[in-house]
Motif scaffolding. Structure first.
Motif, PDB file in Angstrom:
ATOM      1  N   GLN A 304       1.412  -0.961  -0.389  1.00  0.00           N
ATOM      2  CA  GLN A 304       0.082  -0.342  -0.243  1.00  0.00           C
ATOM      3  C   GLN A 304       0.997   0.971  -0.489  1.00  0.00           C
ATOM      4  OE1 GLN A 304      -3.633   1.388   0.126  1.00  0.00           O
ATOM      5  NE2 GLN A 304      -2.480   2.511   0.734  1.00  0.00           N
ATOM      6  N   GLY A 305       0.469   2.383  -0.917  1.00  0.00           N
ATOM      7  CA  GLY A 305       1.166   2.959  -0.968  1.00  0.00           C
ATOM      8  C   GLY A 305       1.322   4.355   0.814  1.00  0.00           C
ATOM      9  N   GLY A 306       1.808   4.996   0.992  1.00  0.00           N
ATOM     10  CA  GLY A 306       1.940   5.609   2.585  1.00  0.00           C
ATOM     11  C   GLY A 306       3.574   5.413   3.432  1.00  0.00           C
ATOM     12  N   SER A 307       3.550   4.559   3.745  1.00  0.00           N
ATOM     13  CA  SER A 307       4.827   3.774   4.765  1.00  0.00           C
ATOM     14  C   SER A 307       4.860   5.130   5.959  1.00  0.00           C
ATOM     15  CB  SER A 307       5.555   3.638   4.039  1.00  0.00           C
ATOM     16  OG  SER A 307       7.295   3.326   4.703  1.00  0.00           O
ATOM     17  N   GLY A 308       6.042   5.113   6.208  1.00  0.00           N
ATOM     18  CA  GLY A 308       6.234   6.348   7.212  1.00  0.00           C
ATOM     19  C   GLY A 308       5.805   7.537   6.686  1.00  0.00           C
ATOM     20  N   ARG A 309       6.156   7.639   5.832  1.00  0.00           N
ATOM     21  CA  ARG A 309       5.660   9.525   5.004  1.00  0.00           C
ATOM     22  C   ARG A 309       4.515   9.609   5.480  1.00  0.00           C
ATOM     23  NH1 ARG A 309       9.127  11.763   1.317  1.00  0.00           N
ATOM     24  NH2 ARG A 309       7.694  13.902   2.590  1.00  0.00           N
ATOM     25  N   GLY A 311       1.635   9.295   7.143  1.00  0.00           N
ATOM     26  CA  GLY A 311       0.829   9.458   8.886  1.00  0.00           C
ATOM     27  C   GLY A 311      -0.943   9.064   9.170  1.00  0.00           C
ATOM     28  N   LEU A 312      -1.087   9.525   9.183  1.00  0.00           N
ATOM     29  CA  LEU A 312      -3.186   9.937   9.248  1.00  0.00           C
ATOM     30  C   LEU A 312      -3.563  10.566   7.753  1.00  0.00           C
ATOM     31  CD1 LEU A 312      -3.918  11.003  12.822  1.00  0.00           C
ATOM     32  CD2 LEU A 312      -3.524   8.846  12.157  1.00  0.00           C
ATOM     33  N   GLY A 313      -2.333  10.798   7.407  1.00  0.00           N
ATOM     34  CA  GLY A 313      -3.238  11.705   6.156  1.00  0.00           C
ATOM     35  C   GLY A 313      -1.902  12.382   5.706  1.00  0.00           C
ATOM     36  N   VAL A 314      -1.968  12.542   4.190  1.00  0.00           N
ATOM     37  CA  VAL A 314      -0.700  13.501   3.216  1.00  0.00           C
ATOM     38  C   VAL A 314      -1.356  13.904   1.785  1.00  0.00           C
ATOM     39  CG1 VAL A 314       0.359  11.224   2.438  1.00  0.00           C
ATOM     40  CG2 VAL A 314       1.774  13.344   3.407  1.00  0.00           C
ATOM     41  N   LEU A 315      -0.191  14.687   1.153  1.00  0.00           N
ATOM     42  CA  LEU A 315      -0.674  15.429   0.043  1.00  0.00           C
ATOM     43  C   LEU A 315      -0.096  14.399  -0.659  1.00  0.00           C
ATOM     44  CD1 LEU A 315      -1.779  19.148   0.307  1.00  0.00           C
ATOM     45  CD2 LEU A 315      -3.336  16.835  -0.241  1.00  0.00           C
ATOM     46  N   THR A 316      -0.235  13.303  -2.136  1.00  0.00           N
ATOM     47  CA  THR A 316       0.394  12.731  -2.698  1.00  0.00           C
ATOM     48  C   THR A 316       0.859  14.220  -4.036  1.00  0.00           C
ATOM     49  OG1 THR A 316      -1.047  12.030  -4.218  1.00  0.00           O
ATOM     50  CG2 THR A 316      -1.089  10.597  -2.283  1.00  0.00           C
ATOM     51  N   SER A 317       1.728  13.539  -4.702  1.00  0.00           N
ATOM     52  CA  SER A 317       2.507  14.456  -5.600  1.00  0.00           C
ATOM     53  C   SER A 317       1.378  15.136  -6.818  1.00  0.00           C
ATOM     54  CB  SER A 317       3.528  13.638  -6.213  1.00  0.00           C
ATOM     55  OG  SER A 317       3.268  12.589  -7.345  1.00  0.00           O
ATOM     56  N   ASN A 318       0.801  14.389  -7.385  1.00  0.00           N
ATOM     57  CA  ASN A 318      -0.809  14.593  -7.650  1.00  0.00           C
ATOM     58  C   ASN A 318      -1.905  15.382  -7.222  1.00  0.00           C
ATOM     59  OD1 ASN A 318      -2.321  13.068  -6.596  1.00  0.00           O
ATOM     60  ND2 ASN A 318      -2.716  11.434  -8.026  1.00  0.00           N
TER      61      ASN A 318
END
Length: 818
Positions: A304-309, A311-318
């Protein structure tokens, strides 16, 4: 009749009521799943609650503890009728793999959170097990599901605690925010910074050692390892990418596709992105997908995309927001889909796993191994844990491939050799772990491409297509007799890790030990350089020296020779300057940036767990404040960007300390920075360019063209100057595992181990350019400087803790160098 019917109705009503009252993870924890990370102890609480409340359908077993004393659990779930007969189901399944009985159940094992900061999977496991016990319980009628909710609790807690300390309230999706940037010691690894997903075959870590016996006991049809990858990556699931090892069966390949298509059905319906057949191959044997494959199951990695970067929510590059809730939903979906496919393919799974364990005819059907008794003992200990059978050779000669010479012919079989043949249940695993050179279908691989255990353990080996039989009882181990308490000295050999542990325990207990610098003969017996000598004169402070030594010798499988004199038949007498009194060094290791956590962890684990020797960690943050004169040895682990750490001030500090008598042990990429300095004797070798073509490569072929310069974990033959103290205990030949293409010239003085002009690997992949660059290059060497020394380790002798034959180089560097 009425009473029986009423009782049955009452039982059904109670079961339904029990199911209705079973609390979801959100209800039990008191917050919606996915709105925070659940501490490990609360995960345990929920699983214990389920086991108590649904005890007719679930059994929870603690199978061990981590290095930080956190519990490790397996949850067994199935229908109530299956759970009543769980042991019979297991026995029937194992009998089916042996062709003795036919099973009507599928066994699915799902492993979560092997990498601690890939934290979503443990969260997903709670929703998965809840629904399997409630809304999806129909899957359990013919399936037993085994769940490990957290393989790596220490790493998970490290991440969860770190995230809770640094996150914004509410959480911040900006990827530049601190909550998306773990520090040097991330939550990925276990306590000793090992990657547990690369330890399935080598079993160096406590978690792996405790888990494997239960996996062997069940040999599941399907094993899933839940992971996470980069934030911007879509979900990955099977089928895997090439290269596939040649032993993987057509069915295993096809069933991965079957499972992948079922996942795709659910992902397509939701509009979720995913990819298959890329990046994650099935070759290196120590992963949570490959090891199950080589054990007859369908092993898979889900990423799954995510890992330690994330958190509870993050903006992806798109510009999308990836939340923990999204990540839970994806892992939940593939987990449920996996159990569904298993439940719908019972007959096929049982038929095919039976076929997998039928006798096979490989190129090599027997492996004959001999050599150092310490290494033989260590190897047999490992293969017993994998339930690989072996015997002791009755042969005097064998026709086959000789690992040391690389030639095929008739070879003498040494006395006390062991034989491992493929006429056994674990034949496929035997081939994978022992074959000289695995067939590689694609050079673009995810990990190392060579690992053959005879090379890793430094054993003489012959691979033959004959089926050799041996003596199950083996040679009789002779007990060491009580030592003569009136002896002048006690002498023992030096050629393995048992010797090293014997030495370090002697040092810890204040024994004084000497080491011979040269070969000598005494009382008609020949002793090699490195031989340990414990004299009565040095140890007058030890009462009952002979008795004390005898106890330690038995503990470490050592045979001590009591000698009446220090006057040797030939060589140097015990009072000579060539018989050195060893001292217990004070060892320091650099930690923090720029070192690699994995490489640092290998040293940490080796010293504490393998060698049982103390050390001090000096973090780079305060290194400038440390008085180095407190320490005898400073180790610089492999890492990145050493140029920032080794500035002119730090280099002057270290150089001054070396000149005063310190020993600097520099490993891996730390050499790249040091090689640029004039106080270092090490010189980078000029790169060799491929001039055969000037036609530019197409964009599609760039990656493959770049592989000409790469070495992906290949084994090379190395020559040794075994008169040098760094090589005491070795013959003149060694096989090194080379992870990269770093190449350095020979030292003018102090070259200990090196690749000569035979620069083609004996096993694994090395690009054509890289091979040319490896000719006449340094592997290990020592530069004397002032009263101290700089020890160069281009290759890593402690790689993942499994390259057993390299460990003595490291030990010699600590204790044998003057």
């Amino acid at each position: 009749m009425y009473k029986i019917t009423f009782a049955a109705i009452s039982l059904v009503f109670c079961l339904r009521l029990n199911s209705q009252e079973l609390q979801s993870p959100s209800a039990f924890l008191g917050y919606e799943l996915g709105t925070r990370f659940t501490p490990h102890h609360r995960v345990v609480d929920y699983y214990e609650y389920l086991a108590k409340t649904a005890k007719d359908r679930m059994h929870l077993m603690e199978y061990g503890k981590t290095y930080e004393y956190r519990p490790l659990y397996l949850a067994f779930i199935s229908s109530s009728s299956n759970m009543k007969n769980l042991e019979e189901i297991r026995k029937t399944h194992i009998a089916n793999t042996e062709g003795k009985e036919e099973s009507t159940k599928a066994i699915v094992w799902m492993s979560y959170n092997v990498h601690g900061n890939e934290s979503v999977s443990t969260e997903a496991s709670m929703q998965t097990i809840f629904d399997l016990l409630t809304s999806k319980s129909n899957y359990l009628e013919n399936t037993v599901v085994i769940m490990d909710p957290c393989i790596n609790p220490d790493g998970r807690e490290r991440y969860v605690n770190w995230y809770n300390q640094h996150k914004n309230t509410p959480f911040e999706t900006d990827p530049n925010s601190k909550e998306h940037h773990e520090g040097w010691w991330s939550g990925r690894s276990n306590h000793y910074m090992f990657d547990l997903n690369r330890d399935w075959a080598w079993l160096t870590q406590k978690e792996s050692q405790q888990r494997l016996p239960h996996y062997q006991k069940w040999l599941p049809h399907i094993h899933v390892d839940f992971h996470e990858q980069g934030v911007d990556s879509p979900y990955y699931f099977a089928p895997a990418a090439e290269p596939f090892h040649e032993v993987i069966t057509d069915f295993q390949r096809e069933f991965q596709i079957t499972i992948g298509k079922n996942h795709a059905k659910y992902f397509d319906a939701k509009g979720w992105f995913y990819f298959t057949k890329e990046r994650f191959d099935l070759f290196y044997p120590s992963y949570g997908d490959t090891y199950p494959m080589y054990s007859g199951g369908i092993g898979m990695t889900y990423e799954q995309g995510g890992s330690g970067r994330a958190g509870l929510g993050v903006l992806t590059s798109n510009g999308d927001t990836l939340t923990l809730k999204d990540r839970i939903a994806h892992h939940y979906t593939t987990g449920m889909s996996t159990v569904e496919v298993a439940s719908n393919n019972i007959a096929t799974l049982n038929s095919e796993i039976r076929k997998f364990y039928m006798p096979k005819n490989f190129q090599y059907n027997s492996y004959v191994l001999s050599g150092n008794k310490d290494q033989i003992r260590k190897l047999t200990s490992l293969i017993k844990k994998h339930q690989i059978e072996y015997s002791h050779s009755r042969q005097t000669t064998a026709k086959g491939f000789n690992y040391s010479t690389g030639k095929t012919g008739n070879h003498k079989v040494e006395e006390n050799s062991i034989v491992i043949n493929t006429r056994q249940k674990k034949s496929t695993l035997v081939k994978v772990l022992f074959e000289p050179n695995a067939v590689l279908s694609d050079s673009l691989t995810y990990d190392i491409t060579a690992w053959s255990l005879p090379y890793a353990y430094g054993l003489n080996a012959i691979a033959t297509n004959a089926i050799l039989e041996g003596d199950e009882s083996g040679p009789v181990e002779t007990e060491s007799s009580s030592l003569n308490t009136n002896a002048y000295a006690y002498v023992t050999d030096w050629n393995g890790m048992d010797d090293a542990r014997f030495l370090t325990e002697l040092m810890q207990n204040k024994f004084r030990v000497r080491s011979a610098r040269q070969k000598f003969v005494l009382q008609g017996k020949s002793y090699n350089p490195g031989t340990l000598i414990i004299t009565k004169g040095d140890n007058e402070h030890i009462s009952d020296l002979g008795l004390a030594l005898n106890q330690l010798a038995k503990k470490h499988f050592k045979n001590l020779e009591a000698v009446a004199t220090g006057f040797v038949d030939s060589g140097k007498d015990f009072g000579s300057e060539y018989v050195k009194l060893l001292t217990a060094p004070k060892i320091a290791i650099l930690g923090g940036e720029p070192t690699s956590t994995l490489r640092f962890g290998e040293i940490w684990h080796f010293l504490e767990q393998d060698l049982k020797y103390p050390m001090t960690v000096l973090d780079s943050d305060y290194f400038s404040e440390v008085n180095l004169e407190t320490y005898d040895i400073l180790i610089l682990p492999d890492g990145d960007s050493y140029g920032n750490f080794l500035d002119s001030t730090t280099q002057k500090k270290i150089d001054r300390w070396v000149k005063l008598g310190g020993k600097l042990l520099a490993m891996g990429s730390s050499l790249e920075t040091l090689a640029e300095e004039d106080w270092i004797a090490l010189c980078t070798k000029t790169k060799v360019k491929d001039s055969t073509s000037i036609i530019p490569e197409t964009y599609r072929n760039i990656a493959r063209e770049e592989m000409k310069d790469e070495i992906t974990g290949a084994i090379f033959k190395v020559l040794i100057d075994n008169t040098h103290p760094m090589a005491f205990g070795y013959d003149n030949l060694y096989f090194t595992l080379k992870e990269g293409n770093s190449a350095y010239e020979f030292l003018d003085e102090g070259t200990v181990a090196y690749i000569a002009d035979q620069n083609k690997p004996v096993s694994g992949f090395a690009g054509s350019n890289a091979q040319r660059e490896m000719a006449n290059t340094l592997i290990y060497g020592v530069q004397e400087r002032g009263d101290g020394a700089i020890i160069y380790m281009v290759d890593n002798p402690l790689f993942r803790g499994f390259w057993e034959n390299g460990k003595l180089f490291f030990v010699n560097s600590l204790f044998m160098l003057e």
